[in-house]
Design an enzyme around this catalytic site. Structure first.
Site, PDB file in Angstrom:
ATOM      1  N   GLY A 109      -3.977   2.098   0.109  1.00  0.00           N
ATOM      2  CA  GLY A 109      -4.421   2.033  -1.275  1.00  0.00           C
ATOM      3  C   GLY A 109      -5.898   1.729  -1.417  1.00  0.00           C
ATOM      4  O   GLY A 109      -6.727   2.187  -0.629  1.00  0.00           O
ATOM      5  N   CYS A 110      -6.224   0.919  -2.409  1.00  0.00           N
ATOM      6  CA  CYS A 110      -7.624   0.604  -2.696  1.00  0.00           C
ATOM      7  C   CYS A 110      -8.290  -0.153  -1.559  1.00  0.00           C
ATOM      8  O   CYS A 110      -9.521  -0.165  -1.467  1.00  0.00           O
ATOM      9  CB  CYS A 110      -7.715  -0.212  -3.980  1.00  0.00           C
ATOM     10  SG  CYS A 110      -7.148   0.659  -5.459  1.00  0.00           S
ATOM     11  N   ALA A 111      -7.509  -0.803  -0.700  1.00  0.00           N
ATOM     12  CA  ALA A 111      -8.080  -1.558   0.412  1.00  0.00           C
ATOM     13  C   ALA A 111      -8.577  -0.671   1.535  1.00  0.00           C
ATOM     14  O   ALA A 111      -9.260  -1.142   2.448  1.00  0.00           O
ATOM     15  CB  ALA A 111      -7.038  -2.527   0.971  1.00  0.00           C
ATOM     16  N   ALA A 112      -8.251   0.627   1.508  1.00  0.00           N
ATOM     17  CA  ALA A 112      -8.478   1.472   2.677  1.00  0.00           C
ATOM     18  C   ALA A 112      -9.951   1.744   2.964  1.00  0.00           C
ATOM     19  O   ALA A 112     -10.311   2.036   4.112  1.00  0.00           O
ATOM     20  CB  ALA A 112      -7.727   2.795   2.524  1.00  0.00           C
TER      21      ALA A 112
END
Length: 358
Positions: free
Chosen positions: A142-145
């Site tokens: 997700g956004c952490a990638a």
């Protein structure tokens, strides 16, 4: 240490003001006079308080009402994703003064579409990547990638210090829209997320051209899962595609976990938040950013470029933090030799931290 040689972000050409997107979503998603009136008020409030002024979309706005389901949307994800991914990666390599056949590893991330063969495999021939290039396509961070991808290519380059690794992020959030989903989480996502791609080029400590690059060095990384928070963020995947999972508790989870996590990580390197001269933070949304600033005791200007990115292009999922890193280097470069922190949050609920030295 790993040296960032270049970072480049790209956006689709279709740019809209927030009120245009609000009106289009209302027309597409609401049925019935009473329900439409009630839901339109909620939609207007969510869009007005999102912190977003403009966004770029993969398609012209009027085409979204014509999409016929997940299969067609995913085909468009591959088509447009390849175009944006190629543009981002070519430009990043050009900025680094490298050619595609010098790349040893490609780490590709997206959470807004599915491709097999993966995007970098489809791009290899078009770009001129070597047939033996190592590939790591990742879905689900997700956004952490964006932060996790940088951490993982750093891990790789520590073991292959003479090599070149690239991170490619392609996120077309608008293509996950489900017109029949008028839940509050879906409306929040419709208010926040935009489309874009980014590529980052890094070299190991023994690369022959390492000293030519002025980008920051990666000092250390940390990823963390927070048990019991798995239902706070992510996708439910069903017959009609992706359904957003976006818990109202996210800002409180940031207050509960992130301050301690960041301070602990920095303390392991004899640092504290006040020592950080450049904060490169994913724009999770106004409430998440406010919680982050509060729990870390950050001044009003610390996340200026993050707020600016949220306003100008919205939340680009994993690509956002790379766009903000690019903006930091171009617009507000911190003093050389000082520490920086790149961070992002994702499903799990999880955090990814990357300590930089400018």
């Amino acid at each position: 240490m790993t040296r960032i040689a270049a970072v480049h972000g790209v956006l689709p050409s279709h740019r809209y003001h927030q009120h245009e997107i609000t009106d289009a979503l209302a027309a597409m998603c609401f049925r019935g006079v009473g329900a439409a009136h009630k839901d339109r008020g909620v939609l207007d409030r969510l869009h007005a308080t999102s912190g977003v002024r403009t966004r770029h979309l993969a398609l012209p706005l009027e085409r979204y009402a014509l999409l016929r389901g997940f299969g067609q949307a995913n085909d468009l994800f591959i088509e447009e994703g390849l175009r944006l991914g190629e543009e981002a990666l070519r430009a990043a390599l050009d900025r680094a003064g490298l050619v595609p056949d010098e790349v040893d590893l490609v780490f590709t991330t997206s959470v807004t579409g599915i491709a097999a063969p993966s995007l970098e495999a489809r791009l290899a021939g078009r770009l001129g990547l070597r047939p033996d290039v190592k590939r790591v396509p990742v879905f689900g961070l997700g956004c952490a990638a964006g932060a996790a991808g940088l951490a993982r290519i750093h891990d790789y380059l520590r073991g292959h210090p003479e090599q070149v690794a690239v991170l490619l992020s392609v996120e077309l959030c608008s293509l996950t829209l489900r017109r029949e989903d008028t839940s509050v989480p879906s409306m929040v996502a419709g208010a926040l997320f935009g489309d874009g791609a980014a590529a980052l080029v890094a070299v190991g400590r023994d690369h022959p051209r390492r000293q030519e690059y002025a980008g920051p060095r990666v000092v250390a990384t940390r990823g963390r899962l927070y048990p019991g928070t798995e239902d706070a963020l992510g996708w439910d995947i069903g017959d009609s595609g992706f359904t957003i999972v976006l818990g109202a508790e996210l800002p409180e989870l940031v207050r509960l976990h992130l301050g301690e996590e960041v301070r602990s990580f920095l303390a392991a390197h004899d640092l504290k938040p006040d020592d950080i001269t450049g904060w490169v933070c994913h724009p999770g949304g106004p409430k998440v950013l406010e919680a982050l600033q509060e729990t870390l005791g950050l001044g009003p200007d610390a996340l200026e470029l993050t707020w600016r990115s949220l306003a100008g292009v919205g939340n680009l999922s994993s690509a956002s933090v790379l766009h903000i890193l690019r903006d930091t280097l171009a617009l507000r470069p911190p003093p050389a030799g000082t520490p920086g922190l790149l961070l992002a949050l994702g499903p799990g609920f999880s955090s990814e931290l990357v300590l930089l030295r400018w």
